[in-house]
Design a protein around this motif. Structure first.
Motif, short mmCIF file in Angstrom:
data_model
loop_
_atom_site.label_atom_id
_atom_site.label_comp_id
_atom_site.label_asym_id
_atom_site.label_seq_id
_atom_site.Cartn_x
_atom_site.Cartn_y
_atom_site.Cartn_z
N ALA A 73 16.50 47.59 15.08
CA ALA A 73 17.68 46.00 14.94
C ALA A 73 18.32 45.19 15.76
O ALA A 73 18.95 44.37 15.30
CB ALA A 73 19.06 47.51 15.05
N LEU A 74 17.72 45.87 17.84
CA LEU A 74 18.26 44.59 18.36
C LEU A 74 17.30 43.58 18.28
O LEU A 74 17.72 42.36 18.86
CB LEU A 74 18.02 45.10 20.08
CG LEU A 74 18.96 46.83 20.06
CD1 LEU A 74 19.02 47.19 21.58
CD2 LEU A 74 19.98 45.56 20.22
N VAL A 75 15.85 44.06 17.93
CA VAL A 75 15.06 42.53 18.06
C VAL A 75 15.51 41.58 17.01
O VAL A 75 16.07 39.83 17.39
CB VAL A 75 13.53 43.52 17.59
CG1 VAL A 75 13.02 42.01 17.30
CG2 VAL A 75 13.36 43.53 18.61
N SER A 76 16.20 42.03 15.94
CA SER A 76 16.49 41.02 14.94
C SER A 76 18.14 40.08 14.75
O SER A 76 17.94 39.54 14.62
CB SER A 76 17.37 41.71 13.58
OG SER A 76 18.30 42.47 14.32
N ILE A 77 18.97 40.97 16.62
CA ILE A 77 19.58 40.02 16.75
C ILE A 77 19.43 39.16 18.22
O ILE A 77 20.22 38.60 19.07
CB ILE A 77 21.20 40.87 16.65
CG1 ILE A 77 20.61 41.80 17.69
CG2 ILE A 77 21.19 41.40 15.94
CD1 ILE A 77 22.16 42.26 18.57
N THR A 78 18.37 39.13 18.72
CA THR A 78 17.93 38.44 20.11
C THR A 78 18.48 36.98 20.32
O THR A 78 18.26 36.27 19.35
CB THR A 78 16.86 39.35 20.96
OG1 THR A 78 16.31 38.30 21.62
CG2 THR A 78 15.67 37.85 19.73
N PRO A 79 18.56 36.41 20.82
CA PRO A 79 19.23 34.54 20.99
C PRO A 79 17.98 34.16 21.86
O PRO A 79 17.58 33.11 22.17
CB PRO A 79 20.78 34.63 22.04
CG PRO A 79 20.39 36.18 23.12
CD PRO A 79 19.22 37.60 21.86
N SER A 80 17.01 35.26 22.26
CA SER A 80 16.15 34.31 23.37
C SER A 80 14.78 35.06 23.31
O SER A 80 14.83 36.45 23.24
CB SER A 80 16.09 34.29 25.18
OG SER A 80 16.78 35.39 25.62
N LEU A 83 14.47 37.69 25.72
CA LEU A 83 15.57 38.96 25.40
C LEU A 83 14.89 39.82 24.15
O LEU A 83 14.40 41.36 23.55
CB LEU A 83 16.95 38.99 24.76
CG LEU A 83 18.31 39.09 26.28
CD1 LEU A 83 18.96 38.61 25.08
CD2 LEU A 83 18.29 39.99 26.28
N TYR A 84 13.73 39.19 23.56
CA TYR A 84 13.42 39.42 23.10
C TYR A 84 12.11 40.55 23.26
O TYR A 84 11.88 41.61 22.40
CB TYR A 84 12.34 38.24 22.27
CG TYR A 84 10.77 38.73 20.97
CD1 TYR A 84 11.26 38.82 19.90
CD2 TYR A 84 10.00 38.98 21.48
CE1 TYR A 84 10.53 38.89 19.02
CE2 TYR A 84 9.07 39.11 20.19
CZ TYR A 84 8.95 39.24 19.30
OH TYR A 84 7.99 39.14 18.02
N GLY A 85 11.60 40.20 24.08
CA GLY A 85 10.79 41.35 25.26
C GLY A 85 11.30 42.84 25.52
O GLY A 85 10.36 43.16 25.27
N ILE A 86 12.36 42.32 25.87
CA ILE A 86 12.80 43.76 26.13
C ILE A 86 13.28 44.45 24.92
O ILE A 86 13.40 46.13 25.14
CB ILE A 86 14.20 43.51 26.55
CG1 ILE A 86 14.57 43.17 28.59
CG2 ILE A 86 15.47 44.66 27.10
CD1 ILE A 86 15.71 42.30 28.78
N PHE A 87 13.84 44.24 23.55
CA PHE A 87 13.89 44.36 22.90
C PHE A 87 12.79 45.66 22.10
O PHE A 87 12.93 45.97 21.64
CB PHE A 87 14.84 44.07 21.82
CG PHE A 87 16.53 43.29 22.18
CD1 PHE A 87 16.61 44.32 23.16
CD2 PHE A 87 16.52 42.46 22.20
CE1 PHE A 87 17.97 43.82 23.76
CE2 PHE A 87 18.33 41.88 21.90
CZ PHE A 87 18.90 42.64 23.47
N VAL A 88 11.98 44.59 22.11
CA VAL A 88 11.21 44.95 22.01
C VAL A 88 10.90 46.32 22.27
O VAL A 88 9.42 47.42 21.71
CB VAL A 88 9.42 44.11 21.27
CG1 VAL A 88 9.68 42.79 19.83
CG2 VAL A 88 9.08 43.17 22.65
N VAL A 89 10.11 46.17 23.04
CA VAL A 89 9.70 47.34 24.26
C VAL A 89 10.50 48.39 24.40
O VAL A 89 10.21 49.48 24.62
CB VAL A 89 10.02 46.72 25.99
CG1 VAL A 89 10.28 48.28 27.07
CG2 VAL A 89 9.04 45.79 26.79
#
Length: 393
Positions: A91-98, A101-107
């Motif tokens: 869910a967090l990956v789907s709303i990432t703005p950058s 943050l994409y890297g953080i959320f996929v972790v």
């Protein structure tokens, strides 16, 4: 083998395959939408590859502690926490703005998913004596996810955007969580007396990893894990950039690989039970290398179709490789031991995403996937040497 009623074993296997379908599928979906993420976030293949390597590396690191905790407290709590983390991370990956943050959320997604697989494998191994076939079913559910998520996700991404597609992937994990909650009963811990401090004892870890057959199997598993990362992270992008396939059709091709693999994996598991583990693994690895060569050097549509189909047949080693590990571990150490070796081989193999992405960016796809073929050749040589020289590894 635990004495459970047959119906209880079957419902547990159904729930676990559903959970594996969900947690594995949403991570494969990220690979399917990479071409769109590259454009939307204005990033590069090397940076996307680094982020995906981070996700798979953290996923790998969590295999060991999840195995230890499953031995100590039982598998069920780990399964539930793992699926919950999968939902939140996706869910967090789907709303990432950058891309950062994409890297953080996929972790985050990798950490949640990493709590699921080792306890699931250990539980199946406790319930099924001939665990090659049962583990083949578990890994095959991931292959089915590899059909549904890339094809469905690519369609949704083309119509509504990659973010919507990933959000749907997160939502699909919710029924899997509820199914696990309702169908998987608690078993007594396999080793409730295990001290968590002792479990991370360096000498004990060294002893297990230095067993010749375990070390040998770990090397084989690293090569196959690296190859899987090369496929899972960038195969759709390869089809788009090198073979000139439309992004939506690339998702179909990606799904076809895992659709064929879904059929091949249980067959490979049974072959490994009744012929040998090494024969099944060696056949899979050889076919995978041949598939890459066809995809790189045969430019016609026939080469595209044949290479993709052969790749699906080839990617059938996960259950057989894991069964090879389970053969070398007793009941009391399977959660701990399998979690440890899975962490090692998947952590090293996770580099496949960043290595393949960087090589493709710097030197092109023939060099990038050619390097994978070279590694697979090493794997075949190792398997052949074990048989020819009677090493009994």
């Amino acid at each position: 083998m635990e004495q459970w009623p047959p119906d209880g074993r079957r419902s547990t296997l159904v729930a676990l395959t559903g959970g594996n379908f969900a947690q594995f599928g949403v991570r494969l979906l990220l690979g399917a939408v990479v071409p769109l993420v590259l454009t939307d976030l204005g990033t590069t293949k090397s940076r996307i590859g680094l982020a995906l390597t981070g996700m798979w590396a953290v996923y790998a690191l969590f295999q060991f502690p999840s195995g230890i905790l499953a031995d100590r407290f039982g598998e069920r709590p780990l399964l539930l926490v793992g699926l919950s983390g999968t939902v939140v991370g996706a869910a967090l990956v789907s709303i990432t703005p950058s891309i950062r943050l994409y890297g953080i959320f996929v972790v985050v997604l990798g950490a949640g998913a990493g709590l699921f697989y080792s306890p699931a494998s250990a539980l199946i191994s406790r319930l099924y004596q001939e665990h090659g076939g049962a583990l083949g079913m578990l890994t095959a559910s991931g292959a089915v996810a590899g059909v549904v998520y890339p094809i469905g996700g690519s369609y949704l991404a083309a119509r509504f955007g990659w973010r919507f597609s990933v959000a749907v992937g997160a939502a699909v994990a919710l029924p899997a969580l509820l199914m696990t909650l309702g169908l998987v009963s608690s078993l007594p811990p396999a080793n409730s007396s295990r001290s968590l401090r002792d479990a991370v004892d360096v000498q004990q870890i060294r002893e297990l990893l230095s067993r010749p057959s375990v070390a040998y199997t770990t090397i084989i598993a690293i090569i196959t894990a690296f190859t899987f990362q090369a496929i899972g992270s960038f195969f759709p992008t390869f089809l788009v950039e090198f073979r000139g396939v439309e992004p939506s059709l690339a998702g179909v091709g990606f799904g076809a690989v895992f659709g064929i693999s879904a059929i091949a994996q249980p067959v490979a598991g049974l072959v490994s039970d009744y012929v040998s583990r090494d024969f099944a693994i060696g056949s899979s690895v050889t076919l995978t290398g041949l598939a890459f060569l066809i995809l790189i050097f045969v430019p016609s549509n026939l080469g595209l179709v044949a290479g993709t189909a052969l790749l699906g047949v080839g990617v059938s080693w996960p259950g057989t490789t894991q069964a090879r590990f389970m053969d070398q571990l007793d009941d009391a150490e399977r959660g701990y031991g399998f979690g440890l070796v899975r962490t090692v081989y998947m952590f090293v193999g996770a580099s496949g995403s960043v290595v393949v992405g960087t090589l493709a960016e710097q030197f092109g796809w023939p060099v990038s996937y050619g390097a994978v073929v070279a590694l697979l050749s090493v794997c075949v040589l190792l398997l052949a040497s074990n048989r020819i020289f009677g090493l009994d590894l």
